[in-house]
Structure formats: C-alpha cells, structure tokens
Design a protein around this motif. Structure first.
Motif, mmCIF file in Angstrom:
data_model
loop_
_atom_site.group_PDB
_atom_site.id
_atom_site.type_symbol
_atom_site.label_atom_id
_atom_site.label_comp_id
_atom_site.label_asym_id
_atom_site.label_seq_id
_atom_site.Cartn_x
_atom_site.Cartn_y
_atom_site.Cartn_z
ATOM 1 N N HIS A 1 -4.890 18.375 -17.553
ATOM 2 C CA HIS A 1 -6.328 16.816 -17.023
ATOM 3 C C HIS A 1 -7.759 17.502 -16.614
ATOM 4 O O HIS A 1 -8.349 17.575 -17.167
ATOM 5 C CB HIS A 1 -4.386 16.682 -16.395
ATOM 6 N N LYS B 1 2.332 14.763 -13.293
ATOM 7 C CA LYS B 1 1.533 15.008 -14.185
ATOM 8 C C LYS B 1 1.157 15.899 -13.225
ATOM 9 O O LYS B 1 0.578 17.457 -14.656
ATOM 10 C CB LYS B 1 -0.097 13.984 -13.847
ATOM 11 N N ASN C 1 0.733 -1.317 0.076
ATOM 12 C CA ASN C 1 -0.190 -0.046 0.401
ATOM 13 C C ASN C 1 0.921 1.047 0.584
ATOM 14 O O ASN C 1 0.504 2.436 -0.614
ATOM 15 C CB ASN C 1 -1.652 -0.058 0.916
ATOM 16 N N GLN C 2 1.785 1.126 0.352
ATOM 17 C CA GLN C 2 2.916 2.310 0.548
ATOM 18 C C GLN C 2 3.624 2.785 -1.170
ATOM 19 O O GLN C 2 3.680 3.964 -1.463
ATOM 20 C CB GLN C 2 3.436 2.129 2.347
ATOM 21 N N ARG C 3 3.923 1.900 -1.123
ATOM 22 C CA ARG C 3 4.754 1.991 -2.596
ATOM 23 C C ARG C 3 4.251 1.613 -3.771
ATOM 24 O O ARG C 3 3.942 2.530 -4.373
ATOM 25 C CB ARG C 3 5.485 0.029 -2.846
ATOM 26 N N LYS C 4 2.477 1.390 -3.552
ATOM 27 C CA LYS C 4 1.631 2.244 -4.495
ATOM 28 C C LYS C 4 0.624 3.596 -3.913
ATOM 29 O O LYS C 4 1.059 5.292 -5.256
ATOM 30 C CB LYS C 4 -0.067 1.535 -4.321
ATOM 31 N N GLU C 5 1.558 3.743 -3.086
ATOM 32 C CA GLU C 5 1.145 5.545 -2.351
ATOM 33 C C GLU C 5 1.874 6.365 -3.128
ATOM 34 O O GLU C 5 1.504 7.391 -3.783
ATOM 35 C CB GLU C 5 0.708 5.438 -1.243
ATOM 36 N N GLY D 1 3.135 10.041 -8.924
ATOM 37 C CA GLY D 1 2.541 10.131 -10.473
ATOM 38 C C GLY D 1 2.345 11.807 -10.832
ATOM 39 O O GLY D 1 1.697 12.805 -12.015
ATOM 40 N N TYR D 2 1.425 12.043 -9.706
ATOM 41 C CA TYR D 2 0.690 13.254 -9.638
ATOM 42 C C TYR D 2 1.846 14.691 -9.515
ATOM 43 O O TYR D 2 1.315 15.168 -9.988
ATOM 44 C CB TYR D 2 -0.207 13.578 -8.248
ATOM 45 N N GLU E 1 3.643 5.766 -5.328
ATOM 46 C CA GLU E 1 3.849 6.525 -6.733
ATOM 47 C C GLU E 1 2.711 6.687 -7.389
ATOM 48 O O GLU E 1 2.743 7.910 -7.565
ATOM 49 C CB GLU E 1 3.258 4.554 -7.705
ATOM 50 N N ARG E 2 1.846 7.177 -6.718
ATOM 51 C CA ARG E 2 0.020 7.396 -6.798
ATOM 52 C C ARG E 2 1.106 9.801 -6.865
ATOM 53 O O ARG E 2 0.441 9.775 -7.649
ATOM 54 C CB ARG E 2 -0.620 7.246 -5.664
ATOM 55 N N GLN E 3 1.125 9.411 -5.273
ATOM 56 C CA GLN E 3 2.157 11.319 -5.179
ATOM 57 C C GLN E 3 3.443 11.350 -6.216
ATOM 58 O O GLN E 3 2.952 12.722 -6.187
ATOM 59 C CB GLN E 3 2.396 10.672 -3.711
#
Length: 202
Positions: free
Chosen positions: A184, A71, A57-61, A67-68, A63-65
């Motif tokens: 976006h 972007k 979950n921390q890895r995904k979060e 990416g944000y 990656e999301r941050q």
C-alpha cells in the motif's frame, strides 16, 4: 361565640399561617439566581458537546485502527512472500539464465539440453509473473528505479556500494542489487542499490 364559630376561626387562621409559610419558603425570582441557573445550563450544554465530540473522535480512531488492521493485517505473510519472490528472481532465475548461457557457449553444443533449459526457464518466469501479479492484487507494488536517473533516497533505497563512474551524476543509482517493494503506502522492503560517486582526481 359558639364552638363551631371558634373552630372555623381557628381553621381560617391555620390556613393563613400555612399560606404565609409556603410564601416564605418559595424562592424569590432574583436576577442573580436566574443568571446563575442560565450559566449552569450553558455549562451543561458545553460539557454535553465536549462529550459528544470525544465520543465521535474515539469512534473515528477505532474505525481508523480497524481499517489499518484490515489493510496491513497480512503484512508478515506478505514479507515472507516477498522474500520468496526476491530469492526466486535474484537467485533461482539468475542461476538458470547463467546455466542457459553456459550451455549455449559450450562445445559441442547439445540442442536438447539447451531446449530443456529454455523450457524450464520459461516455466519459472511464468510462475514468477503469476506470483507477482497475485501480490500486486494484495497491494504490493515494486519501487521503480531508473538506472542513471533515480537519485538514491534512504527512505526507498539501501546503499550497498558506491562506484566511481563518469557518465552518471553523483548519488544516481548505477545498479539494482535487489528490488524493493511498497505494501500500500508503506515501504515494506527497500531497494538494494549501488550508486555513482565522482572519480578521484589524479
């Protein structure tokens, strides 16, 4: 009994005693203890799975941050560029179009001056179109508005004025004062609009 035999007897007794002590120390394989160990093993497995899930979950979060940030990192620069585009469209080009109309209406007419106005206006419109295209490549998109059909929505529109009209439904956009834009999926600048309201009954 000889000393040698006595010594052997003592050694045998010592070995028996040592074996007895080891046997007494060795834990008995009781069902309760076995169950306890199995429960501990299951707890360890559960904790390991929870830990792995938290790490994932921390890895995904993260990656999301990232990416944000990638972007939307240029958001402030895009806002400044949009300010320029709005000023160019709403003020500079409008002023030049008005000047061209006035020059065309003036008497006596000066064909050379009118041609200059047309040439400058065309050049400015080309610059504006290229600039707008560059912004679109960065994820900027104009908020579309159909006069008389689009209903005002506070998420996308900023109300400037209400105008009494008969031919539009209440709340419909009557005029776009300044264009709005998405960056976006995010609304970066709301469209400034005038909307219809019902005329007062006399």
């Amino acid at each position: 009994m000889s000393k040698k035999e006595e010594k052997q007897k003592e050694n045998i007794l010592a070995e028996k005693l040592e074996k007895k002590e080891i046997k007494e120390k060795k834990p008995e394989n009781k069902p309760e203890e076995k169950r306890k160990y199995e429960e501990e093993i299951e707890d360890l497995k559960r904790n390991k799975l929870l830990l792995l899930a938290q790490i994932e979950n921390q890895r995904k979060e993260f990656e999301r941050q990232v990416g944000y940030a990638y972007k939307y990192g240029g958001r402030l620069v895009i806002v400044r560029m949009l300010d320029f585009l709005v000023a160019l469209e709403g003020r500079a080009l409008k002023a030049m179009q008005d000047d061209l109309k006035n020059a065309s209406k003036s008497k006596p007419k000066d064909p050379e001056l009118i041609d200059k106005f047309k040439s400058h206006l065309t050049g400015m419109e080309i610059i504006k179109d290229n600039f707008k295209k560059s912004l679109e490549e960065q994820g900027v998109k104009e908020i579309e508005v159909e006069i008389g059909k689009t209903q005002a929505n506070v998420r996308y529109h900023e109300l400037i004025e209400e105008i009494e009209v008969d031919n539009f439904s209440e709340g419909a956009v009557v005029e776009v004062v300044e264009k709005g834009y998405f960056f976006h999926e995010e609304v970066l600048r709301r469209t400034k609009v005038k909307i219809a309201k019902r005329p007062k009954v006399k």
